[in-house]
Write a protein that holds these residues in place. Sequence first.
Motif, short mmCIF file in Angstrom:
data_model
loop_
_atom_site.label_atom_id
_atom_site.label_comp_id
_atom_site.label_asym_id
_atom_site.label_seq_id
_atom_site.Cartn_x
_atom_site.Cartn_y
_atom_site.Cartn_z
N GLY A 106 0.06 -1.26 -11.32
CA GLY A 106 -0.85 -0.12 -11.43
C GLY A 106 -0.15 1.21 -11.24
O GLY A 106 1.08 1.29 -11.10
N ASP A 107 -0.95 2.26 -11.22
CA ASP A 107 -0.42 3.61 -11.05
C ASP A 107 0.00 3.84 -9.61
O ASP A 107 -0.59 3.29 -8.68
CB ASP A 107 -1.48 4.64 -11.44
CG ASP A 107 -1.85 4.56 -12.92
OD1 ASP A 107 -0.98 4.14 -13.71
OD2 ASP A 107 -3.00 4.89 -13.26
N GLY A 108 1.00 4.69 -9.44
CA GLY A 108 1.43 5.02 -8.08
C GLY A 108 2.92 5.24 -7.99
O GLY A 108 3.63 5.26 -9.01
N PRO A 109 3.43 5.37 -6.79
CA PRO A 109 4.86 5.63 -6.59
C PRO A 109 5.72 4.47 -7.10
O PRO A 109 5.27 3.33 -7.21
CB PRO A 109 4.99 5.77 -5.07
CG PRO A 109 3.60 5.98 -4.57
CD PRO A 109 2.69 5.29 -5.52
N GLN A 170 -3.13 -5.04 -2.18
CA GLN A 170 -3.24 -4.00 -1.16
C GLN A 170 -2.42 -2.76 -1.48
O GLN A 170 -2.38 -1.83 -0.68
CB GLN A 170 -2.81 -4.57 0.20
CG GLN A 170 -3.70 -5.73 0.67
CD GLN A 170 -3.37 -6.16 2.09
OE1 GLN A 170 -3.25 -5.33 2.98
NE2 GLN A 170 -3.21 -7.46 2.30
N TRP A 171 -1.76 -2.74 -2.64
CA TRP A 171 -0.93 -1.59 -2.98
C TRP A 171 -0.96 -1.34 -4.48
O TRP A 171 -1.30 -2.23 -5.27
CB TRP A 171 0.50 -1.74 -2.48
CG TRP A 171 1.25 -2.94 -3.03
CD1 TRP A 171 1.27 -4.21 -2.52
CD2 TRP A 171 2.11 -2.96 -4.19
NE1 TRP A 171 2.08 -5.03 -3.27
CE2 TRP A 171 2.60 -4.29 -4.30
CE3 TRP A 171 2.51 -2.01 -5.11
CZ2 TRP A 171 3.49 -4.68 -5.32
CZ3 TRP A 171 3.38 -2.39 -6.13
CH2 TRP A 171 3.85 -3.71 -6.22
N SER A 172 -0.57 -0.14 -4.85
CA SER A 172 -0.53 0.22 -6.27
C SER A 172 0.73 1.04 -6.53
O SER A 172 1.07 1.95 -5.77
CB SER A 172 -1.77 1.04 -6.65
OG SER A 172 -1.76 1.36 -8.03
N VAL A 203 11.00 6.59 -3.96
CA VAL A 203 11.43 6.22 -2.61
C VAL A 203 12.41 5.06 -2.74
O VAL A 203 12.12 4.06 -3.39
CB VAL A 203 10.24 5.80 -1.72
CG1 VAL A 203 10.74 5.24 -0.39
CG2 VAL A 203 9.32 6.98 -1.47
N MET A 204 13.60 5.20 -2.12
CA MET A 204 14.64 4.18 -2.21
C MET A 204 15.01 3.69 -0.83
O MET A 204 15.26 4.49 0.09
CB MET A 204 15.88 4.76 -2.91
CG MET A 204 16.94 3.73 -3.23
SD MET A 204 16.41 2.65 -4.57
CE MET A 204 17.54 1.26 -4.37
N ALA A 433 0.23 2.00 -0.34
CA ALA A 433 -1.03 1.34 0.04
C ALA A 433 -2.24 1.98 -0.63
O ALA A 433 -2.31 3.19 -0.81
CB ALA A 433 -1.21 1.37 1.55
N LEU A 434 -3.19 1.12 -0.99
CA LEU A 434 -4.49 1.58 -1.48
C LEU A 434 -5.25 2.15 -0.30
O LEU A 434 -5.39 1.49 0.75
CB LEU A 434 -5.26 0.44 -2.12
CG LEU A 434 -4.66 -0.15 -3.39
CD1 LEU A 434 -5.38 -1.44 -3.77
CD2 LEU A 434 -4.76 0.87 -4.52
#
Length: 435
Positions: A106-109, A170-172, A203-204, A433-434
């Motif tokens: 999904g969309d996100g970082p 629980q995350w995107s 983020v790495m 996290a969502l």
Amino acid sequence: MFDTIVARSNEIADDLIAVRRDLHQHPELGWEEFRTTSIVVQRLRELGYIVRVGKEVCEESARMGVPPAEELESAYQRALQEGAPEELLEAMKGGFTGAVGILENGDGPVVGMRFDIDALPLAETTDPEHFPNREGFQSVHANTMHACGHDCHTSIGLGVAQLMMEMRDQWSGTLKLVFQPAEEGVRGAKSIVAHGHLDDVTVMLGSHVTASNQCNEFDIYAGAGGSLATTKLDVTYTGLASHAAGAPEKGRNVMPAVATAILNLYALPRNSQGETRVNVGVVHAGSGRNIIANNATMLVEIRGANTQINAYMEEYARRILEDAGHMHGVECEITKTGEAISLESSPELMERIDRVAEQVEVRPASPNRLISPGSEDYSFMMDRVQSNGGQASFIRILVDSPTAGHTVTFSPNEDAMVRGVRMFVGTALDVMALR
């Protein structure tokens, strides 16, 4: 969410240990990690990841210090004999080892993680009290040993892959797991960066197990800094052989060039702006006491407190090496076989890591930055993300071991891998996290 991470990391502890022990027993040097890569690829595919392998991982022109073809072929055949599937190994021919696992959710970082997979050219101790010997998983490969904990790193990476897939509701965002070849000698990371895998990462995260007498008090440092930039150089001098007594004047002797180069390298002027290092680690020269030596090879490294100082050292070292050859009429060829730039973790990300550590029952050190002069080519990955406006950190996982890394008796406590999984998964989920 954090409670689930703690519970599941405990539940997969035995699996982490089993994978680590198998890898420890079958260590592979840089660009020769055929069996290791096949294990990673199979597991990532089983979990449902998109997997890049072979020439999809490293930019060919940016690889450094690739072994000779015959050595790669020997390692390839050994991996076949030890059960690696030929259909997977085909893509890795020529030393194109390593893998990148991608989970689009999904969309996100976009969160990237680095796990290095190679071993060191060391013969593991035969002491029966050495933990791997006692438990029956000592290296079966001559003069090759996981003496720096990359077997633990690879196992942590596969544990992270499992939990991130299990908790994907629980995350995107997008997760990129980089299983990097040839970290030893700082040879592999730059080619992965050159391939563009990290261009969209925001983020790495990377880590390293680190033997420390502080491990009874702390579990991790959220980040590291102060690492030295470095360049590794292979130097070849070529002259002309002749009889050392009958016609020494007809030869072109590489020995004076080698001696001149070594003495002047160690006398190389230092830099007032920061620390510097220089070392000639290996020299092979000549063929007999009564023969004017016509060939020599030197393995050289230089380091600097930052990338600019290292560049000063490299330029000066190259001039010394070349001029030593000119002085004595022999040819000089210099090949760069490894490189790392300076490394600094992002303070804001380090603070996030500290907060996550407390949530997943891991003890963060205070202050949270470990000053580590050792060089790391993960620095190229961090720099690419940070230069693009993202954040990166190099977590140090503290372990108990009889001796430090790069020794024949290095043996980190295996329960540290559970903490490693918690930190990677916890930090990634905290970012993605969502809510």
